[in-house]
Design a protein around this motif. Structure first.
Motif, short mmCIF file in Angstrom:
data_model
loop_
_atom_site.label_atom_id
_atom_site.label_comp_id
_atom_site.label_asym_id
_atom_site.label_seq_id
_atom_site.Cartn_x
_atom_site.Cartn_y
_atom_site.Cartn_z
N ALA A 101 -101.97 -43.77 98.82
CA ALA A 101 -101.44 -42.51 99.30
C ALA A 101 -100.17 -42.80 100.08
O ALA A 101 -99.97 -43.91 100.56
N GLY A 102 -99.32 -41.82 100.19
CA GLY A 102 -98.18 -41.96 101.06
C GLY A 102 -96.96 -42.57 100.42
O GLY A 102 -96.86 -42.69 99.20
N ALA A 103 -96.04 -42.97 101.30
CA ALA A 103 -94.71 -43.38 100.87
C ALA A 103 -94.69 -44.79 100.31
O ALA A 103 -95.56 -45.60 100.59
N ALA A 104 -93.66 -45.07 99.54
CA ALA A 104 -93.45 -46.40 98.99
C ALA A 104 -93.24 -47.41 100.10
O ALA A 104 -92.67 -47.11 101.13
N GLY A 105 -93.71 -48.64 99.85
CA GLY A 105 -93.45 -49.74 100.77
C GLY A 105 -94.49 -49.90 101.86
O GLY A 105 -94.53 -50.93 102.52
N ALA A 106 -95.39 -48.94 102.05
CA ALA A 106 -96.31 -49.00 103.18
C ALA A 106 -97.47 -49.95 102.96
O ALA A 106 -97.91 -50.62 103.88
N ALA A 107 -97.96 -50.04 101.74
CA ALA A 107 -99.18 -50.80 101.50
C ALA A 107 -98.94 -52.09 100.74
O ALA A 107 -99.86 -52.71 100.23
N GLY A 108 -97.71 -52.53 100.64
CA GLY A 108 -97.36 -53.66 99.78
C GLY A 108 -98.11 -54.93 100.08
O GLY A 108 -98.69 -55.54 99.19
N THR A 109 -98.11 -55.37 101.30
CA THR A 109 -98.73 -56.65 101.62
C THR A 109 -100.23 -56.63 101.38
O THR A 109 -100.79 -57.54 100.77
N ALA A 110 -100.89 -55.58 101.82
CA ALA A 110 -102.33 -55.48 101.63
C ALA A 110 -102.69 -55.48 100.16
O ALA A 110 -103.65 -56.13 99.73
N ALA A 111 -101.92 -54.75 99.36
CA ALA A 111 -102.20 -54.70 97.93
C ALA A 111 -102.00 -56.06 97.30
O ALA A 111 -102.78 -56.48 96.44
#
Ligand code: FES
Length: 125
Positions: A101-111
């Motif tokens: 959910a949400g904006a690009a770039g926020a979950a990159g490391t966790a993913a």
């Protein structure tokens, strides 16, 4: 979680487009599985049709590069990141994507960490 395909059907160096709204591209590199938004942030090219170079994908239209771990562009003409999504592989070897959910770039490391773990946990191709 969205089912994608069996790990055996996604060889190393290949990608698959998931027809979600917006579509998602899942890539299998030497190290891990990664999922990002399929649509290039520059114009409307499909990144699943691009070329993999390590953890980078090159857009097939104007050659912008995106880091699969973070969704960040590493060169012009793209300036905005694409979203990254968490990837997992179940006990039967089926690949799933959890849409961020949400904006690009926020979950990159966790993913990226989850993707590396998914491939490294003994599901053979
Ligand atoms: S559409 Fe991807 S770089 Fe232009």
């Amino acid at each position: 979680m969205i089912p994608v395909c069996h790990l055996d059907d996604l060889p190393e160096g290949e990608s698959v487009r998931v027809p979600t709204e917006p579509p998602i591209a899942v890539f299998r590199t030497e190290e891990a599985l990664y999922a990002i938004d399929d649509t290039c942030s520059h114009q409307d090219a499909s990144l699943s049709e691009g070329w993999l170079e390590g953890c980078l994908v090159e857009c097939p239209l104007h050659a912008a590069m995106f880091d699969l771990r973070t969704g960040q562009p590493t060169c012009l003409p793209a300036r905005r990141p694409v979203r990254t999504h968490r990837v997992s592989v179940d006990d039967s070897g089926f690949v799933h994507v959890e849409v961020a959910a949400g904006a690009a770039g926020a979950a990159g490391t966790a993913a990226a960490v989850a993707a590396a773990r998914a491939v490294g946990e003994g599901v053979s191709a």
